[in-house]
Design a protein around this motif. Structure first.
Motif, PDB file in Angstrom:
ATOM      1  N   SER A 518      65.060  -7.689  32.864  1.00 31.24           N
ATOM      2  CA  SER A 518      64.717  -6.730  33.912  1.00 31.24           C
ATOM      3  C   SER A 518      65.353  -7.075  35.255  1.00 31.24           C
ATOM      4  O   SER A 518      65.477  -6.205  36.120  1.00 31.24           O
ATOM      5  N   SER A 537      69.842  -2.181  32.505  1.00 31.63           N
ATOM      6  CA  SER A 537      68.666  -1.894  33.332  1.00 31.63           C
ATOM      7  C   SER A 537      68.170  -0.466  33.155  1.00 31.63           C
ATOM      8  O   SER A 537      67.031  -0.155  33.541  1.00 31.63           O
ATOM      9  N   GLY A 539      67.119   0.673  30.558  1.00 27.85           N
ATOM     10  CA  GLY A 539      66.030   0.634  29.598  1.00 27.85           C
ATOM     11  C   GLY A 539      66.240   1.644  28.480  1.00 27.85           C
ATOM     12  O   GLY A 539      67.297   2.252  28.357  1.00 27.85           O
ATOM     13  N   HIS A 542      63.676  -4.006  27.614  1.00 23.31           N
ATOM     14  CA  HIS A 542      63.764  -4.956  28.718  1.00 23.31           C
ATOM     15  C   HIS A 542      63.679  -6.412  28.267  1.00 23.31           C
ATOM     16  O   HIS A 542      63.569  -7.306  29.108  1.00 23.31           O
TER      17      HIS A 542
END
Length: 584
Positions: A518, A537, A539, A542
């Motif tokens: 993350s 990032s 997603g 994560h």
């Protein structure tokens, strides 16, 4: 030796009805030292069979290679299935979809000029025959009639959703039979009239792929095949994830009720997936129905057995359902243990331009060479040429497959994303120096008409003029091992990318790790030289799963190729997996 056959209403094993209760485990998505653990846990849930695809491109990185060792040891995987007292279903394709890069087809194959894949094209069929001839010595002796575990084999894969070349299916069937495959041969399609009509042959047993509306789907199958056992050979109990979307889950009770309906109707079933595993390295596929959508690294699939090999709520619910129809062992698998969170420093760095390029593979060309033309399996290629611009200027990309990171000399100036249909990148005023475009292959399309498309970039315009005279070089992050690494003096500072970072993690006893990404931008991670996959990032995923089998007592190396930048030079080992937000 035993005989497995298709009866009037049932599969039969030595003349007795046999209801297949199977689950999918792809050997190529699981560390080979974990195979036995995952297969044993399938047996403990009550399964009597394991199904796997065979990924052609996993075994054949070039036309003249076919590897069957280590993680590619399909024979060992099948032997473990038998040692655990289970049967096996093998689906060699040659096309598999599976959300796997290029649907399992090798890039050297799809780059062949004028080839027409998944058809009666003679060039394609010649290569398919060679592939199956390589596979036959592994699979043929392990059929049930020879005392092995294999009871079924599948011809092609959901072909009715792609084409209707019956001569192609007939040719594949004849090749299978000529190579000594005597077990029943099946096809699978979604239970829709056109797909079922186009995707099978009278002498192949038709099965379905679906996850709901059980009675209706079985009725449709029966309309198309009036005798023989009903089978859902892809019982969808979860789904896959794309970068930038949500993590897919399904309701446990609904999935268990659907399984109950299938088994209660006397149908055979293959749970897709029982254990999804991981798209290690750069093996993930992609979908494109107008918007390009690459798959994430995790192939957890909301399966009964999670990506890291521990039972989920769905596991226990399915086990309870199966116990109504078949014996289930008293033994149960352990739950996921608690893992202590900790932070590991990344102690050294090297800039991406300091990583040696594979100049032996470099070419010069007027139009940008494709990955396919370079015979590069990916995922990075650098395109370079000198520019000298007066005033303001804008680059225009004709096509980018899939991400173009643009630099002038060492200065980052912009990025073009295929999924956003980006085309324009402004350059600095009076831009002069070396224009560098680092192109990333995010995963090849695994389903539909875009199967086998090229990677790289199309023509590039500057102020309305097409740029020519490119130097094109493959970029292998692992060549960073030859570079001069620099110690990171302040671990708390953010580090811009692209950059290679490395550090060591110490373990007393190897256990699964969950790397928290993350605080990172986008890139990939190697642990002890093994690529555990991509992160982003965007997603939803994560954490990256690191199997305990990759680790050793003492010092273990971690290397990160970060394209955008990290908040600090640390790797955080989380307490467990974080696959992201679900649909609200």
């Amino acid at each position: 030796m035993s005989v497995f056959a298709i009866g009037e209403r049932d599969f039969t094993l030595d003349g007795e009805p046999f209801q297949i209760i199977s689950g999918a485990i792809h050997y190529f998505r699981v560390h080979p030292d974990s195979w036995r653990d995952r297969i044993r846990k399938a047996r403990l849930m009550g399964l009597n069979t394991i199904e796997t695809y065979v990924a052609w491109n996993f075994h054949a990185p070039s036309r003249d290679e076919f590897h069957t060792d280590g993680a590619r040891d399909l024979g060992r995987f099948l032997d473990i299935i038998q040692e655990e007292g289970l049967r096996a279903i093998v689906r060699p394709g040659p096309y598999i979809c599976a959300e796997w890069d290029n649907g399992g087809l090798p890039t050297w194959l799809t780059a062949t000029p004028d080839i027409v894949v998944r058809s009666s094209d003679p060039t394609y069929l010649t290569e398919v025959e060679r592939y199956l001839e390589h596979l036959a010595p592994i699979v043929e002796p392990r059929q049930i009639n020879h005392g092995g575990p294999i009871i079924l084999m599948q011809v092609e894969n959901e072909y009715g959703a792609y084409g209707n070349d019956r001569a192609y299916l007939t040719h594949l069937t004849n090749v299978y039979r000529n190579l000594g495959f005597v077990v029943p041969l099946t096809t699978v399609d979604q239970p829709m009239d056109d797909m079922l009509a186009h995707g099978t042959l009278p002498d192949l047993h038709t099965t379905g792929s679906f996850g709901s509306r059980i009675d209706e789907r079985l009725a449709t199958l029966r309309e198309h095949q009036t005798t023989g056992p009903l089978m859902c050979s892809e019982f969808w109990i979860g789904w896959f994830d794309h970068w930038g979307a949500h993590h897919h889950t399904t309701d446990v009770a609904d999935a268990a009720n659907a399984l109950d309906r299938l088994l209660g109707a006397g149908a055979s079933v293959n749970i897709y997936m029982f254990h999804g595993g991981t798209n290690f390295g750069f093996t993930n596929g992609a979908n494109d129905k107008g918007v390009y959508q690459p798959l994430v690294t995790s192939y957890d699939y909301d399966a009964p057995l999670a990506e890291d090999g521990y039972p989920t709520e769905k596991y226990w619910a399915f086990r309870e359902v199966i116990a109504r129809y078949a014996p289930v062992p008293a033994e149960v698998p352990a739950e996921r243990p608690l893992v202590a969170e900790r932070s590991v420093p990344l102690t050294h760095r090297v800039g991406w331009l300091d990583v040696p390029l594979d100049v032996d593979e470099a070419v010069t060309c007027d139009s940008p060479a494709t990955f396919d033309g370079l015979n590069v399996s990916g995922p990075f290629v650098v395109y370079e040429r000198d520019i000298a611009v007066e005033g303001d200027a804008v680059l225009r990309f004709n096509q980018v497959r899939d991400i173009a990171y643009v630099f002038v000399d060492t200065t980052f100036v912009g990025v073009a994303y295929r999924d956003h249909h980006d085309a324009f990148i402004p350059l600095p005023t009076d831009a002069r120096g070396t224009l560098r475009v680092l192109v990333e292959d995010q995963g090849r399309v695994n389903y539909g008409p875009r199967l086998g498309e090229w990677k790289g970039m199309g023509t590039v315009e500057l102020q309305g003029h097409i740029l020519t005279g490119w130097r094109v070089t493959p970029c292998d992050p692992l060549l960073a091992e030859r570079a001069a690494w620099h110690e990171i003096s302040t671990l708390s500072d953010a580090i811009p990318g692209p950059v290679m970072l490395r550090g060591d993690v110490h373990v007393d006893v190897p256990e699964n790790l969950y790397l928290d990404t993350s605080g990172w931008g986008k890139g990939a991670v190697w642990v002890n030289g093994f690529n555990v996959g991509r992160y982003w990032s965007r997603g939803p995923q994560h954490t990256l799963f690191v199997p305990a089998e990759l680790l050793r007592p003492g010092v273990n190396s971690i290397m990160v190729f970060e394209l955008f930048g990290v908040a600090s030079a640390h790797v955080v080992c989380a307490a467990g997996p974080d696959l992201g937000h679900t649909e609200f």
